[in-house]
Design a protein around this motif. Structure first.
Motif, short mmCIF file in Angstrom:
data_model
loop_
_atom_site.label_atom_id
_atom_site.label_comp_id
_atom_site.label_asym_id
_atom_site.label_seq_id
_atom_site.Cartn_x
_atom_site.Cartn_y
_atom_site.Cartn_z
N HIS A 115 0.82 -1.23 0.00
CA HIS A 115 0.00 0.00 0.00
C HIS A 115 0.85 1.28 0.00
O HIS A 115 0.56 2.24 -0.72
N HIS A 119 1.38 4.43 -2.76
CA HIS A 119 1.33 5.87 -2.49
C HIS A 119 2.58 6.57 -3.04
O HIS A 119 2.51 7.67 -3.58
N ASP A 304 -6.44 7.28 -0.23
CA ASP A 304 -6.45 5.92 -0.77
C ASP A 304 -7.31 5.81 -2.03
O ASP A 304 -8.37 6.42 -2.12
#
Ligand code: KG4
Ligand code: ZN
Length: 339
Positions: A115, A119, A304
């Motif tokens: 994750h 980003h 997100d």
């Protein structure tokens, strides 16, 4: 491997269900998002069990919508990338099971995505002129770090928070100020009505060498100030302003130090707090001041989203990485340096 690759990206690590499709050579074909903010707001924070259940409810529909937006049939996908960690275990399991099931039924590979790496990498989707290496200032709700991004998959953490993440400090302070969850953006909004005043927050870790950060003291300071003034509503904008100035200054000081220490001339800002306008403004000033370039993804890519997962999936697929196994494994705790 044929040259055109279409990757479905699935993000379910926390409280947003994101599904997007990226095609090599063409770019992002679709980007669907469902935020669970309303669902959790009555509890003042993310309730993990409710988060998992809501991902289950939304993931099929969002995938159908992503295919429709991209004008593709499901058989035209070449791979499924999904966030495998870090994040909430139940939420991650929903995305991973869905991706593995889809991959198996379509006979296409899956890719387990980190994750935070997603980003870090999404600014490359925004700006094709950006290239490795660069320094990343990762500022999210769960993590705050300065990272030396040498190449895809080659990361070294230069410094990180020793306690709360900066987004967490925004959220906790916002809660103290009576703002709804997640308070970061609401606090920033309130701070716009505020001005420089006698409220001075400490500047954490400024006098310490190195690149580590600390944000839990800011929240404690806010709690103490609020007790003293008995939560007088007219003072809240100035307190929000003072909090934001202190948090932003801590980030600016350490980012500048990281650039000077490494000699890098490129700073990439990633993660939810990257949407903060005051942080963006101060970083622009700093980059002019020391002659470096700063890259910010658009606000929707700071928080997100599925696009960052689809995009990183396509980069990893292009390098020949894929996973054909049927095992469903997620990594709720997963360091970037283990990649
Ligand atoms: O990256 P993200 O969407 O989720 C994580 O992976 O953590 O970041 C969410 C964080 C939350 O703490 C939220 O309050 C904060 O980003 N945030 C902001 C702003 N917009 C979102 N913080 C300060 N100012 C904003 N404008
Ligand atoms: Zn995130």
């Amino acid at each position: 491997m044929n040259s055109i690759m279409r990757v479905l990206g699935i993000e379910t690590s926390c409280d947003e269900t994101g599904v997007a499709i990226y095609e090599t050579g063409k770019g992002l074909l679709s980007d669907q998002l469902h935020s669970q903010i309303q669902l959790h707001s009555q509890y003042g924070g993310v309730v993990p069990e409710l988060a998992s259940r809501d991902h289950i409810k939304k993931i099929n529909k969002l995938t159908e919508a992503a295919l429709e937006e991209a004008k593709l049939s499901i058989n035209q996908l070449d791979a499924v990338a999904y966030t495998a960690g870090p994040g909430l275990v139940g939420s991650l399991m929903v995305g991973a099971s869905f991706a593995k099931g889809l991959g198996f039924s379509l006979g296409i590979p899956t890719l387990a995505i980190h994750h935070l790496e997603a980003h870090l990498i999404v600014p490359l989707l925004e700006d094709p002129t950006l290239s490795f290496p660069f320094i990343a200032l990762l500022v999210s709700g769960g993590h705050t770090a300065l990272i030396d991004v040498k190449d895809l998959g080659v990361y070294s953490i230069l410094g990180e928070t020793l306690d709360d993440a900066v987004g967490e400090a925004f959220d906790k302070t916002a809660k103290l100020l009576g703002l709804p969850y997640p308070g970061g953006a609401a606090l920033a909004q309130l701070a716009k009505e505020g001005k420089a005043s006698n409220y001075q927050f400490p500047r954490p870790m400024m006098n310490r060498k190195g690149l580590d950060l600390s944000f839990s003291g800011l929240k404690t300071h806010a709690a103490n100030v609020l007790k003293r003034i008995n939560y007088s509503a007219s003072q809240l904008p100035d307190i929000a302003y003072a909090f934001q100035e202190a948090a932003v200054e801590a980030l600016i000081t350490k980012a500048k130090r990281a650039l000077q220490q490494t000699g890098s001339t490129k700073l990439v800002v990633a993660g939810g707090v990257g949407a903060n306008e005051r942080l963006r403004e101060r970083l622009k000033e700093m980059s002019l001041d020391i002659g470096i370039q700063t890259y910010f993804p658009r606000q929707a890519y700071c928080t997100d989203n599925g696009a960052m997962v689809a995009f990183l999936g396509s980069l990893r697929l292009a390098r020949g990485e894929k996973d054909d196994s049927l095992a469903i494994t997620v990594r709720p705790r997963w360091s970037l340096e283990e990649l």
